[in-house]
Design a protein around this motif. Structure first.
Motif, mmCIF file in Angstrom:
data_model
loop_
_atom_site.group_PDB
_atom_site.id
_atom_site.type_symbol
_atom_site.label_atom_id
_atom_site.label_comp_id
_atom_site.label_asym_id
_atom_site.label_seq_id
_atom_site.Cartn_x
_atom_site.Cartn_y
_atom_site.Cartn_z
ATOM 1 N N LYS A 144 -27.039 -63.979 8.004
ATOM 2 C CA LYS A 144 -26.568 -63.059 9.034
ATOM 3 C C LYS A 144 -25.644 -62.008 8.439
ATOM 4 N N LEU B 67 -27.670 -59.530 6.433
ATOM 5 C CA LEU B 67 -28.440 -58.635 7.300
ATOM 6 C C LEU B 67 -27.548 -57.540 7.876
ATOM 7 N N THR B 68 -26.322 -57.910 8.281
ATOM 8 C CA THR B 68 -25.393 -56.909 8.798
ATOM 9 C C THR B 68 -25.108 -55.873 7.741
ATOM 10 N N GLY C 90 -28.031 -53.640 7.280
ATOM 11 C CA GLY C 90 -28.135 -52.674 8.373
ATOM 12 C C GLY C 90 -27.223 -51.486 8.137
ATOM 13 N N VAL C 91 -25.984 -51.772 7.748
ATOM 14 C CA VAL C 91 -25.013 -50.706 7.497
ATOM 15 C C VAL C 91 -25.479 -49.836 6.328
ATOM 16 N N PHE D 299 -28.530 -47.705 7.329
ATOM 17 C CA PHE D 299 -28.102 -46.601 8.190
ATOM 18 C C PHE D 299 -27.481 -45.492 7.355
ATOM 19 N N ASN E 251 -28.949 -41.580 6.698
ATOM 20 C CA ASN E 251 -28.228 -40.396 7.144
ATOM 21 C C ASN E 251 -27.755 -39.528 5.987
ATOM 22 N N LEU F 106 -30.685 -37.580 4.833
ATOM 23 C CA LEU F 106 -30.882 -36.430 5.731
ATOM 24 C C LEU F 106 -30.091 -35.221 5.243
ATOM 25 N N LEU F 107 -28.829 -35.489 4.855
ATOM 26 C CA LEU F 107 -27.969 -34.407 4.371
ATOM 27 C C LEU F 107 -28.388 -33.976 2.968
ATOM 28 N N LEU G 166 -19.424 -34.718 4.423
ATOM 29 C CA LEU G 166 -19.972 -35.632 5.433
ATOM 30 C C LEU G 166 -20.609 -36.859 4.769
ATOM 31 N N ILE H 278 -19.637 -40.907 5.145
ATOM 32 C CA ILE H 278 -20.523 -42.021 5.480
ATOM 33 C C ILE H 278 -20.569 -43.031 4.330
#
Lengths: 68, 764
Positions: free
Chosen positions: B112, B115-116, B119-120, B123, B127, B130-131, B154, B158
């Motif tokens: 668990k 997995l957390t 996920g972070v 993400f 992102n 993307l930048l 930015l 992140i």
């Protein structure tokens, strides 16, 4: 280019929303039984007890149904 | 001597079942019980089981986990947990409560957590990408420096929290391995990530063109994905192993103060409690006999197949089988006997030696880290000497560190591991140690235990051909009334041959002698040779097969003598042949006497065997083999095998093995077969080859990429492409470990049809 001042926070906000959804689903134990989720959907017994076909209202649900 | 009522009644019956030891308190006055459920075959079973237990008294909720085949039941406090289990049994599902093993609980919390973090990291990687893509395309067209700076800041915003959070498992492991004086895989990973983020921050602060935030976070996301997969596979294997062990349903019968008998789980037995042991029962815990006399079959503990008589005052071990008479045993807290003490002492020493094993990825990292770090340093010094500014020199050196990509190296081994544990799972081998694959593959010598490993754990009929079918059927029908452990063997043999084994109506057991009944108007007897008047036949049968136990059956004047003993597993000879075919040396070491061991060895085609080995002798043998430079794969199941299992380079245990043996083994073999041992060796060897290949692929990639980085041509775009490219290559290569097993399936089916070869065919 001022438009990116709106777009960037929106993009990041949507990403964060996705992350929050993932963390929520993880916490709720949605990844504990991956195979079960796939087969449970095939079961149509999600109707309320009295409306299930082939099951009388007197049945208290404790008796197993004949599946043969 | 006073005899307790429980014993005086002959075979004690169970009055109550007590599962309270398994019930854990939950929120608002409820309590929780986890059940391992056997017999789930299809989706419809989910509903049937959940509905089936729904009406149990005090039940609040029931939820079946289809993946792990476990049912979680929530009950009112004080409700009877056994009622829910009884309902399941009426539906035809065997269920047994279990407690999660400590390893399993830790592992599921870790999954668990990973997995957390994944996920972070994912993400953040998406992102930032993307930048980054905007910056890369802007760099070749018309991005203005202010926008680029904004995008870089930015990205930093992140990346920094994401790396600080998601990178923790790697940073912690890196610190641990540096403290331990080594350079594991995690050191270059942590260094690469931290340097990439640090330099990018510096660059961003100075409004530079390039930042590597995306590479750093992507690296973490890839590596975390690898670890999550690895752990998910292991978790599933462990769950299945846990279920199989729980479903053995190891219970004890406690004699309560009021003289009643309560069935309780073995784990709930406390020292000082009195336990009733019926003939045919396994003794649950170590203890001292208080009442009754019997014979004890300790073969699964010591390997010795001859029975040992016990009387009040004698010490009995858990896992031994009570053969003939009912006993009352007082459980003792700590195992006091010399055998258990010796096993524990040997075990400590063996486990210490095993912890020194260095995994292949870490060995690769040991070579890799110094080379990479030296290259980066030389790059910086080289550019400085060439006259470049310190800024450019450091930036290029960092680019070298990032491009050398611990990513492919970090995925090279876990990716194969995931695929091969899935293949092993299908073959019936449940891997429990993380580094088991590498260690099993490296073995060149197999040491087999005899009793319970090469042979079946229970006795079987050895001279099936000598008994006419109708007499065997009669024996099985009479055996239904007997509690003798060998009775089960008769019933099994008869039902396997499709004979009628329904119990006879007027059969009664004469304790210590046998069963007698009237069958079609004639007296039928089953029991000792004297009881059936078959003394001569029994003597003849035993002369031919001295290790066996003789049981006689008579119907009027017709008589037959059946000899029973632990026979070889059906696929024992085939397994040994296959192991030899793969170039492994195979030998037997057993605690049993010389006769049975030598005959078993001859039957399966093994030249080297050691009989009468104590636990210390077994480890000594393994150590001497190791000293000769051999890598030993130990296969064993008994309490006495545990130190040898721990001392060997790698170890396997049948699922029927004693608890201690199972915890020492790297993998468990499911079912009553031995062939999975050979499968395990074949599959892990292939996996190790692919792991090596993957490491070479990663190296090859570095040989190409590093010169480009040293020359100073690596932009963040190149780094990102190179990183994902190399990761995909090693992952795809890892999948080959799976493809092979599918095509193997028909081969296996053909082999199982091969002629069976049993001990009796070769016995003198």
């Amino acid at each position: 280019m001022n438009v990116i001042l709106y777009l960037l926070p929106i993009a990041l906000g949507l990403g964060l929303l996705g992350l929050a959804a993932f963390l929520w689903s993880l916490k709720k134990g949605q990844y504990d039984d991956l195979e079960g989720a796939a087969v449970r959907i095939l079961d149509d017994d999600d109707l309320p007890e009295e409306r299930r076909p082939g099951r009388g209202s007197g049945d208290n649900g404790a008796k197993p149904r004949d599946r043969s | 001597m006073s005899v307790s009522p429980a014993l005086a009644a002959g075979v004690p019956t169970t009055d109550r079942v007590d599962y309270s030891a398994f019930v854990t308190p939950a929120e608002d006055g409820a309590c929780r019980l986890d059940l391992a459920v056997d017999g789930i075959t299809c989706a419809a079973c989910i509903r049937e089981i959940e509905d089936g237990v729904a009406g149990a008294p005090g039940l609040r909720a029931a939820r079946l986990n289809y993946t792990t085949r476990r049912l979680t039941v929530t009950l009112d406090e004080g409700a009877d947990a056994a009622a829910a289990v009884a309902r399941l049994e009426r539906l035809g599902y065997r269920a047994y409560p279990f407690t999660q093993s400590r390893e399993e609980a830790i592992e599921s919390a870790e999954t668990k957590d990973l997995l957390t973090r994944l996920g972070v990291a994912a993400f953040a990687a998406m992102n930032i990408m993307l930048l980054s893509v905007s910056v890369w395309s802007g760099n070749v067209s018309d991005i203005d420096p202010e926008t680029r700076d904004l995008f870089h800041w930015l990205s930093a915003l992140i990346a920094i929290p994401a790396v600080a959070y998601s990178g923790q498992p790697f940073f912690k492991a890196a610190i641990r391995s540096i403290r331990a004086g080594g350079l594991g895989m995690d050191v270059p990973i942590s260094l690469g990530v931290l340097l990439a983020v640090g330099v990018s921050l510096w660059e961003t602060a100075h409004s530079a063109t390039h930042a590597y935030f995306d590479s750093a976070v992507m690296l973490l996301a890839f590596l975390l994905a690898g670890r999550v997969l690895d752990q998910a596979m292991r978790k599933r294997t462990r769950a299945v192993a846990g279920n199989l062990i729980a479903l053995r349903g190891d219970t004890a019968r406690r004699i309560d103060a009021d003289g009643g008998v309560t069935e309780i789980p073995v784990l709930a037995v406390k020292a000082g409690e009195r336990l009733a042991v019926r003939p045919g029962d396994r003794i649950a815990v170590d203890g001292i006999v208080e009442e009754g006399t019997s014979e004890i079959d300790a073969s699964l503990v010591t390997g010795e197949t001859a029975h040992e008589p016990v009387a009040p005052g004698a010490t009995v071990h858990s896992g031994t089988l009570n053969v003939s008479g009912a006993l009352v045993v007082r459980a003792t807290a700590a195992a006091e006997s010399s055998l258990v003490a010796e096993v524990n002492k040997l075990l400590d020493a063996a486990l210490l030696a095993k912890s020194r094993y260095v995994r292949i990825a870490d060995r690769a990292a040991r070579l890799y880290s110094p080379v990479v770090h030296a290259t980066a340093l030389l790059t910086a010094l080289g550019w400085l000497a060439y006259g470049a500014g310190p800024h450019f020199a450091i930036l290029t050196a960092v680019a070298v560190l990032i491009i050398t990509c611990p990513c492919a190296l970090g995925l090279a081994v876990p990716a194969v591991q995931v695929v091969v544990s899935g293949a092993l799972f299908k073959a019936g081998v449940l891997l429990s140690a993380g580094d088991g694959v590498e260690r099993i593959a490296a073995c060149d010598t197999v040491v087999l235990d005899k009793t319970g490993t090469l042979t079946t754990p229970e006795a079987r009929i050895a001279n099936r051909a000598d008994a006419p079918d109708d007499l065997l059927a009669l024996a099985a029908r009479l055996a239904q009334t007997s509690s003798h452990p060998l009775a089960r063997a008769l019933m099994l043999a008869a039902s396997r041959d499709g004979l009628d084994t329904s119990p006879l109506a007027d059969a009664r057991e004469e304790p210590g002698r046998g069963v007698v009944a009237r069958f079609e108007g004639v007296e039928a007897r089953l029991g000792s040779a004297d009881f059936c008047g078959a003394r001569e036949e029994a003597a003849r049968a035993l002369a031919a097969d001295p290790d066996a136990t003789a049981i006689a059956v008579s119907l009027g004047e017709r008589r037959a003598v059946l000899t029973l003993r632990q026979t070889l597993k059906d696929d024992a000879a085939a397994t040994v042949a296959r192991l030899k075919g793969m170039g492994l040396a195979v030998l037997i070491v057993s605690g049993d006497r010389e006769g049975p061991v030598s005959r078993a060895a001859a039957a399966v085609g093994i030249e080297t065997w050691h009989a009468g080995a104590k636990p210390g002798d077994k480890t000594a043998l393994i150590e001497s083999l190791t000293a000769q430079g051999r890598r030993v794969l130990m296969v064993g199941d008994g309490l006495n095998d545990a130190p040898a299992l721990a001392a060997a380079h790698a170890s396997l245990s049948p699922i029927s093995a004693s608890h201690l043996a199972q915890t020492c083994a790297d993998a468990l073999v499911v079912g009553d077969r031995l062939l999975p041992v050979a499968d395990a060796v074949a599959l892990t060897r292939r996996a190790l080859r692919i792991m090596r290949q993957n490491l070479w692929l990663a190296t090859l990639y570095n040989l190409v990429a590093v010169p480009i980085a040293v020359a100073g041509f690596v932009t963040p775009l190149v780094a990102a492409l190179a990183m994902s490219g190399s990761s995909i290559v090693v992952t795809v290569n890892a999948l080959r470990a799976q493809a092979r097993t599918r095509s193997r399936a028909p081969v296996r089916a053909g082999r199982s049809a091969a002629p069976r070869r049993r001990l009796e065919e070769v016995a003198p």
